[in-house]
Design a protein around this motif. Structure first.
Motif, PDB file in Angstrom:
ATOM      1  N   ALA A 283       0.808  -1.264   0.114  1.00 51.59           N
ATOM      2  CA  ALA A 283       0.024  -0.087  -0.082  1.00 51.59           C
ATOM      3  C   ALA A 283       0.848   1.120  -0.149  1.00 51.59           C
ATOM      4  CB  ALA A 283      -0.998  -0.003   1.282  1.00 51.59           C
ATOM      5  N   ASP A 284       2.173   1.298   0.535  1.00 51.06           N
ATOM      6  CA  ASP A 284       2.928   2.165   0.463  1.00 51.06           C
ATOM      7  C   ASP A 284       3.583   2.784  -0.784  1.00 51.06           C
ATOM      8  OD1 ASP A 284       2.382   2.483   3.116  1.00 51.06           O
ATOM      9  OD2 ASP A 284       4.383   1.351   3.955  1.00 51.06           O
ATOM     10  N   THR A 285       3.577   1.694  -1.659  1.00 49.22           N
ATOM     11  CA  THR A 285       4.174   2.030  -3.067  1.00 49.22           C
ATOM     12  C   THR A 285       3.294   2.357  -4.276  1.00 49.22           C
ATOM     13  OG1 THR A 285       3.529  -0.074  -3.822  1.00 49.22           O
ATOM     14  CG2 THR A 285       5.564  -0.425  -2.749  1.00 49.22           C
ATOM     15  N   MET A 286       3.923   3.061  -5.243  1.00 51.40           N
ATOM     16  CA  MET A 286       3.160   3.538  -6.299  1.00 51.40           C
ATOM     17  C   MET A 286       2.119   2.825  -6.796  1.00 51.40           C
ATOM     18  SD  MET A 286       2.271   3.989  -9.717  1.00 51.40           S
ATOM     19  CE  MET A 286       3.493   2.640 -10.378  1.00 51.40           C
ATOM     20  N   TYR A 287       2.144   1.365  -6.647  1.00 53.20           N
ATOM     21  CA  TYR A 287       1.284   0.362  -7.449  1.00 53.20           C
ATOM     22  C   TYR A 287       0.144   0.376  -6.171  1.00 53.20           C
ATOM     23  CZ  TYR A 287       4.072  -1.250 -11.011  1.00 53.20           C
ATOM     24  OH  TYR A 287       4.816  -1.370 -12.279  1.00 53.20           O
ATOM     25  N   GLY A 288       0.388   0.198  -5.065  1.00 50.67           N
ATOM     26  CA  GLY A 288      -0.575   0.436  -3.939  1.00 50.67           C
ATOM     27  C   GLY A 288      -1.456   1.460  -3.959  1.00 50.67           C
ATOM     28  N   LEU A 289      -0.930   2.694  -4.333  1.00 44.10           N
ATOM     29  CA  LEU A 289      -1.678   4.081  -4.436  1.00 44.10           C
ATOM     30  C   LEU A 289      -2.512   4.132  -5.411  1.00 44.10           C
ATOM     31  CD1 LEU A 289       1.252   6.629  -3.362  1.00 44.10           C
ATOM     32  CD2 LEU A 289      -0.703   5.936  -2.070  1.00 44.10           C
ATOM     33  N   LEU A 290      -2.009   3.420  -6.533  1.00 46.86           N
ATOM     34  CA  LEU A 290      -3.027   3.382  -7.824  1.00 46.86           C
ATOM     35  C   LEU A 290      -4.070   2.571  -7.626  1.00 46.86           C
ATOM     36  CD1 LEU A 290      -0.821   2.979 -11.087  1.00 46.86           C
ATOM     37  CD2 LEU A 290      -2.379   4.844 -10.493  1.00 46.86           C
ATOM     38  N   ALA A 291      -3.818   1.198  -7.016  1.00 43.19           N
ATOM     39  CA  ALA A 291      -4.815   0.272  -6.659  1.00 43.19           C
ATOM     40  C   ALA A 291      -5.829   0.932  -5.730  1.00 43.19           C
ATOM     41  CB  ALA A 291      -4.302  -1.000  -5.892  1.00 43.19           C
ATOM     42  N   GLU A 292      -5.209   1.732  -4.713  1.00 48.14           N
ATOM     43  CA  GLU A 292      -6.244   2.502  -3.663  1.00 48.14           C
ATOM     44  C   GLU A 292      -7.150   3.287  -4.824  1.00 48.14           C
ATOM     45  OE1 GLU A 292      -4.862   4.688  -0.523  1.00 48.14           O
ATOM     46  OE2 GLU A 292      -3.674   2.877   0.122  1.00 48.14           O
ATOM     47  N   ARG A 293      -6.536   4.062  -5.500  1.00 49.94           N
ATOM     48  CA  ARG A 293      -7.481   5.103  -6.332  1.00 49.94           C
ATOM     49  C   ARG A 293      -8.518   4.237  -7.130  1.00 49.94           C
ATOM     50  NH1 ARG A 293      -3.291   8.207  -9.342  1.00 49.94           N
ATOM     51  NH2 ARG A 293      -2.022   7.891  -7.730  1.00 49.94           N
ATOM     52  N   ARG A 294      -8.254   3.193  -7.622  1.00 48.93           N
ATOM     53  CA  ARG A 294      -9.308   2.201  -8.492  1.00 48.93           C
ATOM     54  C   ARG A 294      -9.924   1.432  -7.765  1.00 48.93           C
ATOM     55  NH1 ARG A 294      -5.094   0.145 -13.139  1.00 48.93           N
ATOM     56  NH2 ARG A 294      -5.028   2.158 -14.096  1.00 48.93           N
ATOM     57  N   GLY A 295      -9.527   1.265  -6.351  1.00 53.21           N
ATOM     58  CA  GLY A 295     -10.272   0.225  -5.614  1.00 53.21           C
ATOM     59  C   GLY A 295     -10.324  -1.130  -5.957  1.00 53.21           C
ATOM     60  N   THR A 296      -9.126  -1.362  -6.621  1.00 50.83           N
ATOM     61  CA  THR A 296      -8.646  -2.736  -6.949  1.00 50.83           C
ATOM     62  C   THR A 296      -7.523  -3.211  -6.132  1.00 50.83           C
ATOM     63  OG1 THR A 296      -7.428  -2.073  -8.830  1.00 50.83           O
ATOM     64  CG2 THR A 296      -9.718  -2.601  -9.229  1.00 50.83           C
ATOM     65  N   VAL A 297      -7.096  -4.488  -6.180  1.00 48.06           N
ATOM     66  CA  VAL A 297      -5.914  -4.642  -5.486  1.00 48.06           C
ATOM     67  C   VAL A 297      -4.737  -5.109  -6.482  1.00 48.06           C
ATOM     68  CG1 VAL A 297      -4.816  -6.700  -4.221  1.00 48.06           C
ATOM     69  CG2 VAL A 297      -7.162  -6.180  -3.864  1.00 48.06           C
ATOM     70  N   MET A 298      -4.821  -5.476  -7.766  1.00 50.50           N
ATOM     71  CA  MET A 298      -3.942  -5.563  -8.550  1.00 50.50           C
ATOM     72  C   MET A 298      -4.152  -5.141 -10.175  1.00 50.50           C
ATOM     73  SD  MET A 298      -1.368  -6.620  -6.887  1.00 50.50           S
ATOM     74  CE  MET A 298      -0.003  -7.264  -7.990  1.00 50.50           C
ATOM     75  N   ALA A 299      -4.211  -3.834 -10.250  1.00 46.02           N
ATOM     76  CA  ALA A 299      -4.594  -3.387 -11.543  1.00 46.02           C
ATOM     77  C   ALA A 299      -3.469  -3.042 -12.497  1.00 46.02           C
ATOM     78  CB  ALA A 299      -5.367  -2.058 -11.574  1.00 46.02           C
ATOM     79  N   ARG A 300      -3.518  -3.394 -13.715  1.00 43.77           N
ATOM     80  CA  ARG A 300      -2.589  -3.175 -14.471  1.00 43.77           C
ATOM     81  C   ARG A 300      -2.274  -1.558 -14.981  1.00 43.77           C
ATOM     82  NH1 ARG A 300       1.383  -6.335 -16.901  1.00 43.77           N
ATOM     83  NH2 ARG A 300       0.290  -8.150 -16.459  1.00 43.77           N
ATOM     84  N   ILE A 301      -1.234  -0.949 -15.182  1.00 40.99           N
ATOM     85  CA  ILE A 301      -1.102   0.286 -15.517  1.00 40.99           C
ATOM     86  C   ILE A 301      -1.607   0.374 -17.096  1.00 40.99           C
ATOM     87  CG2 ILE A 301       0.204   2.319 -16.129  1.00 40.99           C
ATOM     88  CD1 ILE A 301       2.161   1.330 -13.905  1.00 40.99           C
ATOM     89  N   THR A 302      -2.374   1.398 -17.450  1.00 45.26           N
ATOM     90  CA  THR A 302      -3.173   1.742 -18.552  1.00 45.26           C
ATOM     91  C   THR A 302      -2.452   2.801 -19.309  1.00 45.26           C
ATOM     92  OG1 THR A 302      -4.826   2.900 -17.974  1.00 45.26           O
ATOM     93  CG2 THR A 302      -5.066   0.507 -17.687  1.00 45.26           C
ATOM     94  N   ILE A 303      -2.580   2.837 -20.628  1.00 43.69           N
ATOM     95  CA  ILE A 303      -2.282   4.212 -21.266  1.00 43.69           C
ATOM     96  C   ILE A 303      -2.873   5.301 -20.819  1.00 43.69           C
ATOM     97  CG2 ILE A 303      -2.777   5.384 -23.427  1.00 43.69           C
ATOM     98  CD1 ILE A 303      -0.404   3.475 -23.814  1.00 43.69           C
ATOM     99  N   GLN A 304      -4.153   5.127 -20.191  1.00 41.47           N
ATOM    100  CA  GLN A 304      -4.964   6.507 -19.411  1.00 41.47           C
ATOM    101  C   GLN A 304      -3.928   6.651 -18.346  1.00 41.47           C
ATOM    102  OE1 GLN A 304      -6.497   3.525 -20.707  1.00 41.47           O
ATOM    103  NE2 GLN A 304      -7.625   4.455 -22.613  1.00 41.47           N
ATOM    104  N   ASP A 305      -3.611   5.631 -17.591  1.00 39.08           N
ATOM    105  CA  ASP A 305      -2.846   5.979 -16.293  1.00 39.08           C
ATOM    106  C   ASP A 305      -1.425   6.727 -16.606  1.00 39.08           C
ATOM    107  OD1 ASP A 305      -4.445   4.627 -14.577  1.00 39.08           O
ATOM    108  OD2 ASP A 305      -3.578   2.763 -14.914  1.00 39.08           O
ATOM    109  N   LEU A 306      -0.642   6.306 -17.596  1.00 42.33           N
ATOM    110  CA  LEU A 306       0.364   6.777 -18.314  1.00 42.33           C
ATOM    111  C   LEU A 306       0.207   8.291 -18.687  1.00 42.33           C
ATOM    112  CD1 LEU A 306       2.046   3.830 -20.058  1.00 42.33           C
ATOM    113  CD2 LEU A 306       2.857   4.870 -17.885  1.00 42.33           C
ATOM    114  N   LYS A 307      -0.785   8.396 -19.433  1.00 42.80           N
ATOM    115  CA  LYS A 307      -1.238   9.896 -19.873  1.00 42.80           C
ATOM    116  C   LYS A 307      -1.618  10.797 -18.507  1.00 42.80           C
ATOM    117  CE  LYS A 307      -3.855  10.587 -23.653  1.00 42.80           C
ATOM    118  NZ  LYS A 307      -5.134  10.158 -24.503  1.00 42.80           N
TER     119      LYS A 307
END
Length: 172
Positions: free
Chosen positions: A41-65
């Motif tokens: 949860a302290d990592t960038m991936y954990g923060l992305l997952a928190e924002r999306r409400g998922t545990v393990m979401a792959r980074i998308t083109i929209q995330d990169l944009k």
């Protein structure tokens, strides 16, 4: 402040002394041990997952944009196999490139020209299996897209469908 001494190597010369000003320059850089101690949860991936409400979401083109729009740095590194993909993915790398340079690095070719779609697919699949979060970009090898737009689309689709990549990259 005392000087930091590096441990001597067996049979080697005495290691240099690291001056205090050098230690200050590098004091903000986290060590591998401290990075591994972070909770997910302290990592960038954990923060992305928190924002999306998922545990393990792959980074998308929209995330990169969105990251680019916020002025965030995007980390992209090359991976050719499962093990490296897993290590880089766990380290929080945003984008993994499976480059046609694997022909020289992994397969021993003199150039990237002999690399085939089948060889690229083999490595893209391995990287996809090793990565849960990073966006995977696959390099289109020589002559996989130059003949016609139809060939380009067919081969790019193979990277996405068979290989598990999220993007295909053309050079030139």
């Amino acid at each position: 402040m005392e000087d930091l001494r590096l441990a001597p190597m067996r049979g080697g010369p005495e290691p240099p002394v690291v001056p205090p000003q050098t230690r200050e320059i590098f004091s903000d850089i986290p060590t591998a041990r401290s990075l591994l101690a972070l909770k997910r949860a302290d990592t960038m991936y954990g923060l992305l997952a928190e924002r999306r409400g998922t545990v393990m979401a792959r980074i998308t083109i929209q995330d990169l944009k969105a990251m680019k729009g916020r002025g965030e740095k995007i980390v992209m590194l090359t991976a050719y196999d499962y093990s490296m993909a897993r290590i880089l993915d766990e380290a929080g790398v945003h984008v993994l490139l499976v480059g046609d340079s694997l022909g020289m690095v992994m397969l021993g070719y003199e150039t990237t020209v002999p690399v085939t779609m089948e060889e690229m697919l083999h490595h893209v699949k391995a990287v996809a299996r090793g990565s849960r979060r990073a966006h995977i970009v696959a390099d289109m090898p020589f002559m996989s897209y130059q003949i016609s737009p139809e060939d380009a689309l067919r081969n790019a689709a193979r990277f996405l469908k068979e290989g598990g990549a999220q993007s295909a990259k053309l050079e030139g």
